[in-house]
Scaffold this motif. Structure first.
Motif, PDB file in Angstrom:
ATOM      1  N   TRP A 143       0.830  -1.206   0.000  1.00 52.76           N
ATOM      2  CA  TRP A 143       0.000   0.000   0.000  1.00 52.76           C
ATOM      3  C   TRP A 143       0.863   1.253   0.000  1.00 52.76           C
ATOM      4  CZ3 TRP A 143      -5.470   0.421   0.419  1.00 52.76           C
ATOM      5  CH2 TRP A 143      -6.129  -0.826   0.370  1.00 52.76           C
ATOM      6  N   ASN A 144       0.317   2.323  -0.518  1.00 54.43           N
ATOM      7  CA  ASN A 144       0.974   3.627  -0.487  1.00 54.43           C
ATOM      8  C   ASN A 144       0.593   4.370   0.792  1.00 54.43           C
ATOM      9  OD1 ASN A 144       2.121   3.474  -3.219  1.00 54.43           O
ATOM     10  ND2 ASN A 144      -0.031   3.545  -3.871  1.00 54.43           N
ATOM     11  N   ASP A 145       1.380   5.424   1.104  1.00 55.48           N
ATOM     12  CA  ASP A 145       1.106   6.222   2.305  1.00 55.48           C
ATOM     13  C   ASP A 145      -0.259   6.900   2.261  1.00 55.48           C
ATOM     14  OD1 ASP A 145       3.536   5.568   3.376  1.00 55.48           O
ATOM     15  OD2 ASP A 145       4.572   7.343   2.618  1.00 55.48           O
ATOM     16  N   ASP A 146      -0.749   7.156   1.071  1.00 54.81           N
ATOM     17  CA  ASP A 146      -2.029   7.868   0.963  1.00 54.81           C
ATOM     18  C   ASP A 146      -3.239   6.941   1.023  1.00 54.81           C
ATOM     19  OD1 ASP A 146      -1.923   6.568  -1.440  1.00 54.81           O
ATOM     20  OD2 ASP A 146      -1.993   8.368  -2.694  1.00 54.81           O
ATOM     21  N   GLY A 147      -3.002   5.674   1.375  1.00 52.51           N
ATOM     22  CA  GLY A 147      -4.122   4.763   1.537  1.00 52.51           C
ATOM     23  C   GLY A 147      -4.591   4.101   0.263  1.00 52.51           C
ATOM     24  N   THR A 148      -3.802   4.176  -0.790  1.00 53.00           N
ATOM     25  CA  THR A 148      -4.153   3.494  -2.041  1.00 53.00           C
ATOM     26  C   THR A 148      -3.323   2.229  -2.185  1.00 53.00           C
ATOM     27  OG1 THR A 148      -2.540   4.833  -3.266  1.00 53.00           O
ATOM     28  CG2 THR A 148      -4.827   5.628  -3.195  1.00 53.00           C
ATOM     29  N   SER A 149      -3.920   1.223  -2.752  1.00 55.24           N
ATOM     30  CA  SER A 149      -3.199  -0.035  -2.922  1.00 55.24           C
ATOM     31  C   SER A 149      -2.196   0.099  -4.063  1.00 55.24           C
ATOM     32  CB  SER A 149      -4.176  -1.187  -3.199  1.00 55.24           C
ATOM     33  OG  SER A 149      -5.011  -0.891  -4.294  1.00 55.24           O
ATOM     34  N   LYS A 150      -1.042  -0.537  -3.871  1.00 53.71           N
ATOM     35  CA  LYS A 150       0.061  -0.353  -4.820  1.00 53.71           C
ATOM     36  C   LYS A 150       0.115  -1.442  -5.883  1.00 53.71           C
ATOM     37  CE  LYS A 150       3.960   1.227  -3.259  1.00 53.71           C
ATOM     38  NZ  LYS A 150       5.269   1.339  -2.572  1.00 53.71           N
ATOM     39  N   TYR A 154      -7.857  -3.790  -4.356  1.00 46.44           N
ATOM     40  CA  TYR A 154      -8.452  -4.355  -3.145  1.00 46.44           C
ATOM     41  C   TYR A 154      -9.922  -4.742  -3.333  1.00 46.44           C
ATOM     42  CZ  TYR A 154     -10.777   0.130  -2.167  1.00 46.44           C
ATOM     43  OH  TYR A 154     -11.568   1.249  -2.229  1.00 46.44           O
TER      44      TYR A 154
END
Length: 387
Positions: A143-150, A154
């Motif tokens: 996951w990224n710091d901004d709450g998006t899956s990398k 999901y």
């Protein structure tokens, strides 16, 4: 074109003092990689670059055949020095040719085995890539710091068996040429290829917790396999000339032929008997000397005067007699007359000075010792040892 394996090991580790010679499953950490490289026929020379007298003493005490100690400069052995700095230092000092294959090997990845080095070097030799690194496939979701899956959606979470995962650098080893390293000032450069290693090789030793993890993985994936090998082999066979002997032909003043055998190899046959493993000698020649040696060693089977196909037939008869399969047979030989048998048995090995064609047999174990210098004992210990 030479292939150099370069292992940088400094003595100033802060997290685990002198970790490079700390015992991992009973063996100094750096020795796991050294011994895997010693058995790799594609590696010509192993350089252990260190600033530590203690590390040097431990490595030299093992009497390895391919190893040379390089005393790295203090400024390239400090906490802030990069691995590239000591690589470039060594290349400059030794004036290596640009086409030399330079393989950087990390002692902190002790699960790297001979087959990994051999397979990667075989791939590199095809000329597809300028440089290569090792990776493992990671099946974690990131996951990224901004709450998006990398690396996945999901909303459509894949099952592991349907998820291709991501390749993660495991730091085991890197392959390049000296010329490319000098051009880029880096272990990698140009068109980069990946050699994918098993998932269990992902962990590198940096902290004490890593040490505990690696010891358990070593027992499960390496030592247990060696134990399984010991339990699998029921018949051990050896060639004579160039294997049990140095291949030399000796004659007395009366033109009597003589052969020189190694005492430690002889003790190896006794160790096999104690393990309940049947033994035999199979050779193309037919001499009284070998007959006498076979009696001395108390081998169960002696087959003389048999070449490639003849050796196969003779061993098939022995297997039928004992009720064994080819998978339960181990054989060590060195030349063309051993080729077919080496390709057929469950576990094959050859001396360090065997012919190239034999060394290149897929899956063969290349010993660090030469014929007549204890290579048979080395193979025997590989089979019966639980180290």
């Amino acid at each position: 074109m030479k292939t150099i394996a370069f292992i940088p090991v400094r003595g100033g580790s802060k997290s685990i003092p002198l970790k490079n010679i700390k015992l991992l499953c009973g063996k100094p950490l750096v020795c796991w990689n050294i011994e895997a490289l010693e058995r790799c026929s594609l590696v010509d020379k192993i350089i252990v670059a260190t600033d530590s007298e203690q590390i040097e003493e431990v490595v030299l005490s093992k009497h390895y055949h391919k190893v040379t100690i390089y005393h790295r400069l203090a400024e390239n052995a400090c906490d802030t020095a990069s691995t590239e700095s000591v690589m470039l230092e060594y290349i400059d000092r030794e004036c290596l040719s640009n086409d030399t294959i330079f393989m950087l090997v990390q002692a902190t990845s002790p699960l790297t085995e001979t087959c990994h080095f051999s397979e990667a070097l075989d791939l590199y030799a095809k000329g597809i890539y300028d440089s290569m690194l090792t990776c493992v496939r990671n099946y974690r979701f990131f996951w990224n710091d901004d709450g998006t899956s990398k690396n996945y959606d999901y909303m459509y979470r894949p099952r592991r068996q349907n998820f291709s995962g991501e390749l993660m650098e495991n730091g085991a080893f890197y392959i390049n040429t000296v010329g490319n390293i000098l051009r880029n000032g880096n272990r990698l450069g140009g068109k980069i290829g990946i050699y994918e290693m098993p998932e269990y090789t992902a962990t590198e030793i940096d902290e004490l917790d890593d040490w505990i993890i690696l010891e358990n993985l070593m027992r499960k994936y390496v030592l247990l396999r060696q134990e399984n090998l010991k339990n699998k082999i029921k018949l051990f066979l050896s060639d004579v000339d160039g294997t049990l002997t140095d291949g030399g032909m000796y004659y007395s003043e009366n033109s009597e032929e003589l052969k020189k055998f190694n005492t430690r190899d002889g003790m190896g046959f006794q160790l096999l008997r104690e393990e309940g493993i049947k033994t035999g000698i199979i050779t193309s020649e037919n001499t009284k000397i070998v007959e006498n040696r076979a009696k001395k060693l108390k081998v169960d089977y002696l087959v003389q005067g048999k070449y490639n196909g003849g050796k196969l037939e003779a061993v098939k008869d022995i297997c039928d007699d004992l009720g064994l399969t080819w998978e339960q047979v181990a054989y060590i030989g060195d030349d063309v007359n051993c080729y077919e048998l080496l390709k057929s048995v469950g576990v094959a090995a050859c001396p360090a000075d065997a012919i190239i064609g034999v060394k290149n047999i897929p899956g063969i174990n290349v010993m660090s010792k030469k014929g007549g210098e204890g290579c048979v004992r080395e193979f025997i210990e590989m089979i019966i040892s639980q180290k």
